[in-house]
Design a protein around this motif. Sequence first.
Motif, PDB file in Angstrom:
ATOM      1  N   LEU A 250       0.974  -1.056   0.110  1.00 26.64           N
ATOM      2  CA  LEU A 250       0.022  -0.268  -0.220  1.00 26.64           C
ATOM      3  C   LEU A 250       1.004   1.003   0.090  1.00 26.64           C
ATOM      4  N   TYR A 251       1.220   1.536  -1.078  1.00 23.80           N
ATOM      5  CA  TYR A 251       2.344   2.639  -1.481  1.00 23.80           C
ATOM      6  C   TYR A 251       1.974   3.724  -2.159  1.00 23.80           C
ATOM      7  N   GLY A 252       2.097   5.069  -1.880  1.00 23.84           N
ATOM      8  CA  GLY A 252       1.779   6.226  -2.620  1.00 23.84           C
ATOM      9  C   GLY A 252       0.431   6.553  -2.891  1.00 23.84           C
ATOM     10  N   GLU A 253       0.121   6.334  -4.236  1.00 19.84           N
ATOM     11  CA  GLU A 253      -1.388   6.557  -4.325  1.00 19.84           C
ATOM     12  C   GLU A 253      -2.356   5.424  -4.055  1.00 19.84           C
ATOM     13  N   ILE A 254      -1.751   4.206  -3.921  1.00 13.05           N
ATOM     14  CA  ILE A 254      -2.338   3.055  -3.619  1.00 13.05           C
ATOM     15  C   ILE A 254      -3.002   3.194  -2.358  1.00 13.05           C
TER      16      ILE A 254
ATOM     17  N   LYS B 252      -1.504  -7.015   3.788  1.00 19.32           N
ATOM     18  CA  LYS B 252      -1.369  -5.612   3.222  1.00 19.32           C
ATOM     19  C   LYS B 252      -0.211  -5.017   3.959  1.00 19.32           C
ATOM     20  N   ILE B 253       0.792  -4.573   2.936  1.00 25.96           N
ATOM     21  CA  ILE B 253       2.223  -4.048   3.608  1.00 25.96           C
ATOM     22  C   ILE B 253       1.920  -2.473   3.574  1.00 25.96           C
ATOM     23  N   TRP B 254       1.878  -1.898   4.729  1.00 29.72           N
ATOM     24  CA  TRP B 254       2.005  -0.492   4.974  1.00 29.72           C
ATOM     25  C   TRP B 254       3.242   0.116   4.914  1.00 29.72           C
ATOM     26  N   ILE B 255       3.670   1.278   4.121  1.00 26.85           N
ATOM     27  CA  ILE B 255       4.774   1.714   3.873  1.00 26.85           C
ATOM     28  C   ILE B 255       4.792   3.162   4.631  1.00 26.85           C
TER      29      ILE B 255
END
Length: 217
Positions: A40-44, A61-64
């Motif tokens: 879940l990166y940037g616009e995602i 779900k990988i939160w960055i």
Amino acid sequence: MDDPTFDTDEKRGALISKIMSDQYELIAQYQKDPICCVNLYGEITELYKKGLLELPPGVIKIWIDSGYGKMVSRRQGNLNPRIPSIPEQHDLGPHGIYYHVTFYDLQASNHLTMLPNTTAFVNSELGEAFDSQMCEFLIVNCGNIRPHIYFLDFVSRMWNKDRVDRGAFLDEFATRYYPAYSDEMSRNINDYFDAIIQYGLADDERAWGAILSFYNS
């Protein structure tokens, strides 16, 4: 942004959801109940928070983080919405974390120096993430190993023990890696964090002055 066909968040979310579903189904043809994850990166991050992404069940779900240790979405050029990169209480897992000990974004890179944010800062950010059950999977981006041993060790301790006493950690680290100069190295590491300058309003917007001057020139 380059395709006018997908000119709304709803359209972009539907397209990305379909692509991820196709990928998952392809893997599932060869591996029963595959273990998969999605960054879940940037616009995602923003699309997911708006409820516009549909993920296959059980996907981690990988939160960055921001790139500098803050659990918010990363800046994209001058666009910096800082969407909280942490699940809501009702968002069931599994959840994981992609954490940057080093980040190279051509704006305030720290890939040649230690993370400019303090161990107290990392302790707070990762501690809150672990409290939110984001502990299924941990990815740590370090680029090169040698300049980042201090924070790699610190994050490892947190992964195994949750929050860490940063003073005791610093003393132990300096004694283990620099036994002949442990007191001096403890002072040097503290001086490093004191020398960092704040270049933005957010608490993670810190950088070495020399690096900042280079990228602003």
